[in-house]
Design an enzyme around this catalytic site. Structure first.
Site, PDB file in Angstrom:
ATOM      1  CD  GLU A  80     -19.622  -7.251 -10.582  1.00 41.83           C
ATOM      2  OE1 GLU A  80     -19.097  -8.163  -9.922  1.00 41.83           O
ATOM      3  OE2 GLU A  80     -19.687  -6.063 -10.197  1.00 41.83           O
ATOM      4  CB  THR A  82     -13.503  -9.574  -2.116  1.00 40.78           C
ATOM      5  OG1 THR A  82     -12.440  -8.990  -1.348  1.00 40.78           O
ATOM      6  CG2 THR A  82     -13.499 -11.075  -1.939  1.00 40.78           C
ATOM      7  CB  ALA A  83     -11.115  -5.043  -4.675  1.00 38.22           C
ATOM      8  NE  ARG A  84     -16.882  -1.831  -6.858  1.00 40.33           N
ATOM      9  CZ  ARG A  84     -17.341  -2.189  -5.673  1.00 40.33           C
ATOM     10  NH1 ARG A  84     -16.949  -3.341  -5.143  1.00 40.33           N
ATOM     11  NH2 ARG A  84     -18.193  -1.413  -5.022  1.00 40.33           N
ATOM     12  CG  ASP A 103      -1.971   1.118   1.150  1.00 44.30           C
ATOM     13  OD1 ASP A 103      -1.602   2.285   0.906  1.00 44.30           O
ATOM     14  OD2 ASP A 103      -3.160   0.823   1.350  1.00 44.30           O
ATOM     15  N   GLY A 140     -19.987  -8.701  -0.122  1.00 45.40           N
ATOM     16  CA  GLY A 140     -20.529  -7.611   0.684  1.00 45.40           C
ATOM     17  C   GLY A 140     -21.832  -7.996   1.358  1.00 45.40           C
ATOM     18  CG  HIS A 199     -20.585  -7.824  -6.598  1.00 48.60           C
ATOM     19  ND1 HIS A 199     -20.202  -6.839  -7.473  1.00 48.60           N
ATOM     20  CD2 HIS A 199     -20.375  -7.311  -5.365  1.00 48.60           C
ATOM     21  CE1 HIS A 199     -19.799  -5.771  -6.806  1.00 48.60           C
ATOM     22  NE2 HIS A 199     -19.895  -6.035  -5.513  1.00 48.60           N
TER      23      HIS A 199
END
Length: 334
Positions: free
Chosen positions: A273, A243-245, A184, A295, A292
């Site tokens: 998507e 699991t982000a985008r 990061d 979440g 998806h």
């Protein structure tokens, strides 16, 4: 406690009872004068316009109508927008420029994504997907047989992004015998020490990790962050989790890498998507693909609603919002 603040729901009404079941709604209505029978899908009709003019708080969720300068011109008493979901990128900057507080339930929504990720990491490290397929094809197994490609002891897990979700995943991984690497650009060595992780550049992380999990925001700079070169650098038998985008991963490169059988993947988000029915991702045996759902789903929406109830209680009591959005950081958030 002051008198109840005038409020207005603005979202797709199908989500209201899921976000605010009776216990949540009772607490919310104790501090807000808000009508659950009136959920605005827009602000043009007479009833919504009248409620907007009086509202000090707008509670939004999935399917909320745009809130821009033209809406704000009709909402002269508005103090806060409390978003009972994750991203607030859809909210116009005019809201912040007029000093209106914005809060979101992104921290609450991070909980199930991190839980999904933890489960995926543990199953991947145990090689349960490969063993399941082997068991299914062979229709039997040898009791007591050792599987040398299975096990979580001493695995190296590489996390891309110290986002809300990334940080929660770090917390969930602490009880396990993993080495955790983090990439990061906004985390320095001191903060990495506090988090209990090792810092690594992206290329180093892909080369060293047994399992790579993506938690970075979807920005222009992060598009296809997971590319052919980085996938090629992964160890034989390594696993990618996203699991982000979907746009963070080059789909064509992922298909090609998985087709070799050298690595595998667990993917909850795709680009595009939803996927077209002819996508090769559906047919790759070493890809565990979900629609998806990492979440908030089902009863987990009530957690996001409770988060917003607590923010409304703080607002009514004159306390600072815990989940207030810093507009200066929006450029690098999902």
């Amino acid at each position: 406690m002051t008198d109840r603040l005038p409020g207005l729901f603005a979202m797709d009404p199908v989500y209201l009872p899921k976000l605010f079941p009776e216990p949540n709604l009772r607490r919310l209505r104790a501090v807000l004068d808000i009508d659950p029978a009136h959920v605005a899908r827009g602000f043009a009709d007479e009833r919504a316009a009248s409620a907007l003019a009086d509202a000090e708080v707008i509670i939004t969720g999935w399917g909320a109508p745009p809130i821009d300068a033209s809406v704000l011109d009709k909402a002269g008493r508005l103090r806060a927008v409390l978003h009972a979901a994750g991203s607030v990128q859809w909210i116009d900057r005019a809201v912040y420029e007029r000093g209106i507080a914005v809060s979101s339930a992104a921290d609450a929504n991070a909980v199930p994504v991190a839980e999904y990720t933890l489960g995926a990491i543990l199953l991947a490290g145990k090689n349960l997907f490969g063993l399941r397929d082997r068991f299914r094809s062979e229709r039997g197994f040898v009791i007591g047989q050792d599987h040398p490609d299975s096990g979580n002891y001493g695995r190296t897990v590489g996390l891309i992004g110290a986002s809300r979700i990334g940080r929660r995943v770090i917390e969930l991984l602490r009880p396990f015998d993993f080495e955790v690497l983090l990439s990061d650009p906004y985390v320095d060595a001191d903060e990495a020490d506090r988090l209990g992780v090792g810092l690594a550049g992206l290329d180093e992380l892909f080369a060293r990790a047994d399992i790579v999990s993506v938690h970075a925001p979807d920005l222009r700079e992060t598009r296809h962050l997971v590319n052919a070169e980085r996938l090629a650098a992964m160890k034989d038998g390594a696993v990618l989790i996203n699991t982000a985008r979907g746009a963070l991963v080059d789909t064509d490169a992922l298909v090609a890498a998985l087709a070799t059988g050298r690595i595998s993947a667990i993917v909850d988000v795709t680009d595009p998507e939803p996927l077209p029915s002819a996508s090769p991702l559906f047919d790759l045996p070493n890809l565990f693909l979900t629609p998806h759902v990492a979440g908030s789903q089902g009863n987990e929406l009530a957690r996001m609603g409770r988060c917003i109830v607590e923010e409304a209680e703080r607002l009514a009591d004159g306390q600072p919002l815990v989940h207030a959005i810093d507009p200066g950081l929006l450029w690098r958030q999902a």
